[in-house]
Design a protein around this motif. Sequence first.
Motif, PDB file in Angstrom:
ATOM      1  N   VAL A  72      59.660 -22.225 -85.046  1.00  7.57           N
ATOM      2  CA  VAL A  72      58.946 -23.041 -84.060  1.00  7.57           C
ATOM      3  C   VAL A  72      59.536 -24.442 -83.995  1.00  7.57           C
ATOM      4  CG1 VAL A  72      56.718 -24.051 -83.455  1.00  7.57           C
ATOM      5  CG2 VAL A  72      56.829 -21.701 -84.309  1.00  7.57           C
ATOM      6  N   ASP A  73      59.812 -25.008 -85.151  1.00  7.36           N
ATOM      7  CA  ASP A  73      60.394 -26.344 -85.192  1.00  7.36           C
ATOM      8  C   ASP A  73      61.750 -26.364 -84.478  1.00  7.36           C
ATOM      9  OD1 ASP A  73      60.443 -29.147 -86.501  1.00  7.36           O
ATOM     10  OD2 ASP A  73      62.354 -28.280 -87.113  1.00  7.36           O
ATOM     11  N   ARG A  74      62.586 -25.372 -84.756  1.00  4.97           N
ATOM     12  CA  ARG A  74      63.922 -25.318 -84.153  1.00  4.97           C
ATOM     13  C   ARG A  74      63.838 -25.140 -82.639  1.00  4.97           C
ATOM     14  NH1 ARG A  74      66.626 -20.750 -83.111  1.00  4.97           N
ATOM     15  NH2 ARG A  74      65.346 -19.534 -84.583  1.00  4.97           N
ATOM     16  N   LEU A  75      62.968 -24.238 -82.186  1.00  2.87           N
ATOM     17  CA  LEU A  75      62.890 -23.949 -80.752  1.00  2.87           C
ATOM     18  C   LEU A  75      62.197 -25.058 -79.982  1.00  2.87           C
ATOM     19  CD1 LEU A  75      62.119 -20.120 -80.850  1.00  2.87           C
ATOM     20  CD2 LEU A  75      64.314 -21.270 -80.497  1.00  2.87           C
ATOM     21  N   MET A  76      61.231 -25.755 -80.607  1.00  2.00           N
ATOM     22  CA  MET A  76      60.609 -26.888 -79.923  1.00  2.00           C
ATOM     23  C   MET A  76      61.620 -28.007 -79.710  1.00  2.00           C
ATOM     24  SD  MET A  76      56.699 -27.264 -81.367  1.00  2.00           S
ATOM     25  CE  MET A  76      56.411 -28.694 -80.308  1.00  2.00           C
ATOM     26  N   ARG A  77      62.473 -28.237 -80.717  1.00  2.00           N
ATOM     27  CA  ARG A  77      63.530 -29.234 -80.543  1.00  2.00           C
ATOM     28  C   ARG A  77      64.490 -28.813 -79.438  1.00  2.00           C
ATOM     29  NH1 ARG A  77      66.484 -29.019 -84.737  1.00  2.00           N
ATOM     30  NH2 ARG A  77      65.211 -27.958 -86.291  1.00  2.00           N
ATOM     31  N   GLN A  78      64.799 -27.518 -79.400  1.00  2.00           N
ATOM     32  CA  GLN A  78      65.692 -27.011 -78.367  1.00  2.00           C
ATOM     33  C   GLN A  78      65.077 -27.150 -76.981  1.00  2.00           C
ATOM     34  OE1 GLN A  78      67.380 -23.209 -79.356  1.00  2.00           O
ATOM     35  NE2 GLN A  78      68.015 -22.777 -77.260  1.00  2.00           N
ATOM     36  N   ALA A  79      63.742 -26.999 -76.899  1.00  3.36           N
ATOM     37  CA  ALA A  79      63.044 -27.117 -75.616  1.00  3.36           C
ATOM     38  C   ALA A  79      62.684 -28.556 -75.274  1.00  3.36           C
ATOM     39  CB  ALA A  79      61.775 -26.264 -75.645  1.00  3.36           C
ATOM     40  N   GLY A  80      62.998 -29.493 -76.163  1.00  3.75           N
ATOM     41  CA  GLY A  80      62.696 -30.897 -75.907  1.00  3.75           C
ATOM     42  C   GLY A  80      61.235 -31.242 -76.030  1.00  3.75           C
ATOM     43  N   MET A  81      60.491 -30.516 -76.876  1.00  2.00           N
ATOM     44  CA  MET A  81      59.056 -30.752 -77.058  1.00  2.00           C
ATOM     45  C   MET A  81      58.820 -31.412 -78.412  1.00  2.00           C
ATOM     46  SD  MET A  81      57.522 -27.149 -75.589  1.00  2.00           S
ATOM     47  CE  MET A  81      55.818 -27.707 -75.699  1.00  2.00           C
ATOM     48  N   ASN A  82      58.096 -32.518 -78.396  1.00  2.00           N
ATOM     49  CA  ASN A  82      57.830 -33.263 -79.633  1.00  2.00           C
ATOM     50  C   ASN A  82      56.347 -33.369 -79.958  1.00  2.00           C
ATOM     51  OD1 ASN A  82      60.589 -33.999 -80.178  1.00  2.00           O
ATOM     52  ND2 ASN A  82      60.440 -35.397 -78.430  1.00  2.00           N
ATOM     53  N   ARG A 130      66.442 -11.470 -83.419  1.00  2.00           N
ATOM     54  CA  ARG A 130      66.133 -12.900 -83.452  1.00  2.00           C
ATOM     55  C   ARG A 130      66.431 -13.551 -82.110  1.00  2.00           C
ATOM     56  NH1 ARG A 130      68.425 -17.690 -87.491  1.00  2.00           N
ATOM     57  NH2 ARG A 130      68.542 -19.283 -85.893  1.00  2.00           N
ATOM     58  N   ALA A 131      67.563 -13.142 -81.495  1.00  2.00           N
ATOM     59  CA  ALA A 131      67.913 -13.726 -80.202  1.00  2.00           C
ATOM     60  C   ALA A 131      66.870 -13.372 -79.144  1.00  2.00           C
ATOM     61  CB  ALA A 131      69.290 -13.244 -79.772  1.00  2.00           C
ATOM     62  N   ILE A 132      66.358 -12.144 -79.203  1.00  2.00           N
ATOM     63  CA  ILE A 132      65.335 -11.716 -78.234  1.00  2.00           C
ATOM     64  C   ILE A 132      64.046 -12.507 -78.441  1.00  2.00           C
ATOM     65  CG2 ILE A 132      63.907  -9.785 -77.500  1.00  2.00           C
ATOM     66  CD1 ILE A 132      66.227  -7.930 -78.227  1.00  2.00           C
ATOM     67  N   THR A 133      63.615 -12.626 -79.712  1.00  2.00           N
ATOM     68  CA  THR A 133      62.384 -13.363 -80.011  1.00  2.00           C
ATOM     69  C   THR A 133      62.526 -14.828 -79.628  1.00  2.00           C
ATOM     70  OG1 THR A 133      61.908 -11.871 -81.857  1.00  2.00           O
ATOM     71  CG2 THR A 133      60.746 -13.981 -81.815  1.00  2.00           C
ATOM     72  N   ASP A 134      63.677 -15.418 -79.942  1.00  2.00           N
ATOM     73  CA  ASP A 134      63.911 -16.815 -79.570  1.00  2.00           C
ATOM     74  C   ASP A 134      63.798 -17.001 -78.067  1.00  2.00           C
ATOM     75  OD1 ASP A 134      64.302 -17.403 -82.196  1.00  2.00           O
ATOM     76  OD2 ASP A 134      66.420 -17.944 -82.033  1.00  2.00           O
ATOM     77  N   ALA A 135      64.386 -16.077 -77.321  1.00  2.00           N
ATOM     78  CA  ALA A 135      64.341 -16.185 -75.858  1.00  2.00           C
ATOM     79  C   ALA A 135      62.911 -16.072 -75.339  1.00  2.00           C
ATOM     80  CB  ALA A 135      65.216 -15.103 -75.237  1.00  2.00           C
ATOM     81  N   GLN A 136      62.120 -15.174 -75.941  1.00  2.00           N
ATOM     82  CA  GLN A 136      60.722 -15.007 -75.513  1.00  2.00           C
ATOM     83  C   GLN A 136      59.906 -16.262 -75.807  1.00  2.00           C
ATOM     84  OE1 GLN A 136      59.789 -11.457 -77.733  1.00  2.00           O
ATOM     85  NE2 GLN A 136      60.308 -10.093 -76.028  1.00  2.00           N
ATOM     86  N   ILE A 137      60.112 -16.845 -76.998  1.00  2.00           N
ATOM     87  CA  ILE A 137      59.367 -18.049 -77.349  1.00  2.00           C
ATOM     88  C   ILE A 137      59.797 -19.216 -76.474  1.00  2.00           C
ATOM     89  CG2 ILE A 137      58.964 -19.749 -79.182  1.00  2.00           C
ATOM     90  CD1 ILE A 137      59.158 -17.466 -81.193  1.00  2.00           C
ATOM     91  N   LEU A 138      61.094 -19.331 -76.236  1.00  2.00           N
ATOM     92  CA  LEU A 138      61.576 -20.409 -75.362  1.00  2.00           C
ATOM     93  C   LEU A 138      61.005 -20.268 -73.956  1.00  2.00           C
ATOM     94  CD1 LEU A 138      65.308 -20.755 -76.460  1.00  2.00           C
ATOM     95  CD2 LEU A 138      63.525 -22.516 -76.652  1.00  2.00           C
ATOM     96  N   ASN A 139      60.886 -19.038 -73.466  1.00  2.00           N
ATOM     97  CA  ASN A 139      60.264 -18.824 -72.159  1.00  2.00           C
ATOM     98  C   ASN A 139      58.809 -19.271 -72.165  1.00  2.00           C
ATOM     99  OD1 ASN A 139      62.528 -17.803 -70.889  1.00  2.00           O
ATOM    100  ND2 ASN A 139      62.041 -15.668 -71.342  1.00  2.00           N
ATOM    101  N   THR A 140      58.101 -18.969 -73.260  1.00  2.00           N
ATOM    102  CA  THR A 140      56.701 -19.380 -73.380  1.00  2.00           C
ATOM    103  C   THR A 140      56.583 -20.899 -73.399  1.00  2.00           C
ATOM    104  OG1 THR A 140      56.163 -17.362 -74.609  1.00  2.00           O
ATOM    105  CG2 THR A 140      54.622 -19.202 -74.793  1.00  2.00           C
ATOM    106  N   LEU A 141      57.429 -21.562 -74.193  1.00  2.00           N
ATOM    107  CA  LEU A 141      57.417 -23.027 -74.244  1.00  2.00           C
ATOM    108  C   LEU A 141      57.782 -23.619 -72.886  1.00  2.00           C
ATOM    109  CD1 LEU A 141      59.177 -23.627 -77.693  1.00  2.00           C
ATOM    110  CD2 LEU A 141      56.727 -23.587 -77.199  1.00  2.00           C
TER     111      LEU A 141
END
Length: 325
Positions: A93-103, A41-52
């Motif tokens: 997606v909802d959690r990581l978008m909030r973490q990335a500051g995307m609304n 999960r940590a790896i996938t989260d990091a990959q998605i956050l990089n994409t965002l």
Amino acid sequence: MDQQRGCGYAVEQICRALSEQGLKVSARTYRGWKQRQPASRAITDAQILNTLHDLQQPDLKTRRPKPEVLYGRRKMHIWLQRNGFADVSKHTVDRLMRQAGMNGLVRGRRTATTIRSKDGHRAQDLLNRNFRTDAPDKVWVTDFTYVPTRAGFTYVSFVIDLFSRRIMSWATSTRHDTEFVEEALRLALWQRRNASGSRGRSGVGIVHHSDAGSEYTSQRYTQTLAVEGLIPSIGTIGDAYDNAAAETVMGLFKNEAVARDSPFRTGALATESDVVDLVVEWVHWYNTQRLHSTLGYLTPVEFEELYYDEINGSSFDVAASKLAA
């Protein structure tokens, strides 16, 4: 601890010092943590956050972020699934978008531009707010809006196929008159006649729906519709819901392309030429890359291509649902 080890201290010494300060940790725990692989999960989260993060970074050429930064949670979920993250959940997606500051984009208020015709003679409303059809080139909807520039207003007109929500043509002008909206219509007719997918058909029998603006109810425009074989349909006066499908596209254009923080803008809009460049880029993205919830999160071009691919095979509804899934 790694920093202290670099200064020459042994792991046991560091753990003993930490324990004396109230932070109890054993050497075995530290070594186990160093050898343990990160959770999937940590790896996938990091990959998605990089994409965002990449979506938000200005492009080296355009100095603008990617248009996908406009997406909210639902569209971003679908977009990520289509771009290498097939198993990602909407909650992630909802959690990581909030973490990335995307609304995502929040739609703004629309300003009315319709000037009603002075006479009382106009076509009836043939849609009656039914904005769905089962094939391309059955109903076209049209409208125009304005874009403020340093040189004054530039007006932009769109002609949209109701089936796929595809913008078939557009026109710009510094005056909102009949000639201006007629140019957009003629470009739509030319596009359909020369498009291989639509079998080069004419405008005969297509319902042409607009609001009751004087540009669309003028004698010249009415004659153009008659000559081309289009069937006129006009919404009631002062009711935006009667042309809601076109109004929606106008709103998307103003909020996604014209707004000051738009990823399609690099600065102030000075002249009509700047608006033309803006429209060219946004319409291409809208037709070929933007995901539409009303189309099962397909693009307008994909939706039309799917129809023509399946018209002689299995039912379109079945094929569309499979592609959307």
